[in-house]
Design a protein around this motif. Structure first.
Motif: not given
Length: 268
Positions: A197, A211, A214-215, A217-219, A221-222, A225, A227, A229
């Motif tokens: 990661r 929250d 989390t958002r 980390a997701a952004a 990750g996109r 490409r 995962d 941390d």
């Protein structure tokens, strides 16, 4: 490490991961002990890292030095490292030590505690960074190593995973010219790499919600490409926005950074 040393360490780490070492709880301490031996013997480490000497000879020398002093698997890992190409003897020391760290992380991973260890290392890094008196006490070369160890145990024993405690204890007792904060940060990154990661160090002006984290980390990750941390640090000096560091790359969207850019343009 740079160049061939970095390539060699990456290959040695992969080779370690391919061995069945998860249940060998003493492997980490034995590899770290071997790195201490090499650190204290310049002639030996230089001989083992001399690329002008045949690989087989360097491996045989490593076995002759460590045979009977550490377990067979640890001896073979050190010999494997000695057979690779290094820019200097000090790089070999760092590599054997790093393999000891990796073995500790593999052990934590096998026990389902790797996330905990990584989080604890990060929190200790932040604790040390935020306490000038503690940082000086743990980094002062004039302070006896045993006293540093006792201070560390008083702070952490029973409060963190044993793997975390032993890794930090080693960094404190054997600094080898390293800044403690940088050494802790490198361990956190090594742990994150162990889980394949990316580690994003995010600085914000004020705490954010779970929250929002989390958002974020997701952004990220996109974008990458992979995962990701996220490890948060609150620093009022950024004023607002967010600053993200992933490896050597920095994404600075902070208000402070934008104000500094404006200031530079005005005076140029």
């Amino acid at each position: 490490m740079l160049g061939s040393s970095r390539t060699s360490f990456s290959a040695a780490r992969e080779a370690l991961g391919e061995r069945e070492v998860a249940g060998q709880t003493e492997l980490s301490s034995e590899l770290i002990a071997a790195s201490n031996v090499l650190a204290g013997a310049s002639g030996l480490r230089n001989a083992l890292s001399d690329s002008g000497t045949e690989k087989a000879s360097r491996e045989a020398l490593a076995r002759s030095v460590f045979e009977g002093k550490i377990a067979l698997v640890a001896m073979e890992i050190v010999a494997d490292a000695a057979g690779r190409r290094w820019n200097s003897g000090r790089d070999l020391v760092e590599a054997v030590e790093g393999l000891g760290f990796e073995a500790a992380l593999i052990s934590a991973e096998a026990a389902g505690r790797l996330d905990t260890v990584e989080d604890e290392l990060f929190r200790i890094d932040r604790l040390v960074a935020g306490d000038e008196q503690l940082r000086q006490a743990l980094s002062d070369r004039s302070v006896d190593a045993q006293k540093k160890s006792e201070l560390l145990h008083g702070l952490l024993e029973g409060k963190v995973d044993p793997v975390t405690l032993e890794l930090v204890r080693h960094l404190v007792q054997y600094p080898r010219g390293r800044d403690l904060g940088n050494a802790l940060a490198a361990l956190v990154e090594q742990s994150s790499r162990r889980r394949e990661r990316l580690l994003a160090k995010v600085t914000v002006a004020a705490p954010i919600s779970a929250d929002q984290e989390t958002r974020l980390a997701a952004a990220l990750g996109r974008i990458y490409r992979r995962d990701v941390d996220v490890q948060l640090e609150v620093d009022a000096e950024v004023l607002g926005g967010v600053k993200v560091r992933i490896g050597d790359e920095v994404i600075d969207g902070s208000v402070a950074h934008r104000l500094e850019e404006i200031r530079r343009r005005l005076v140029s």
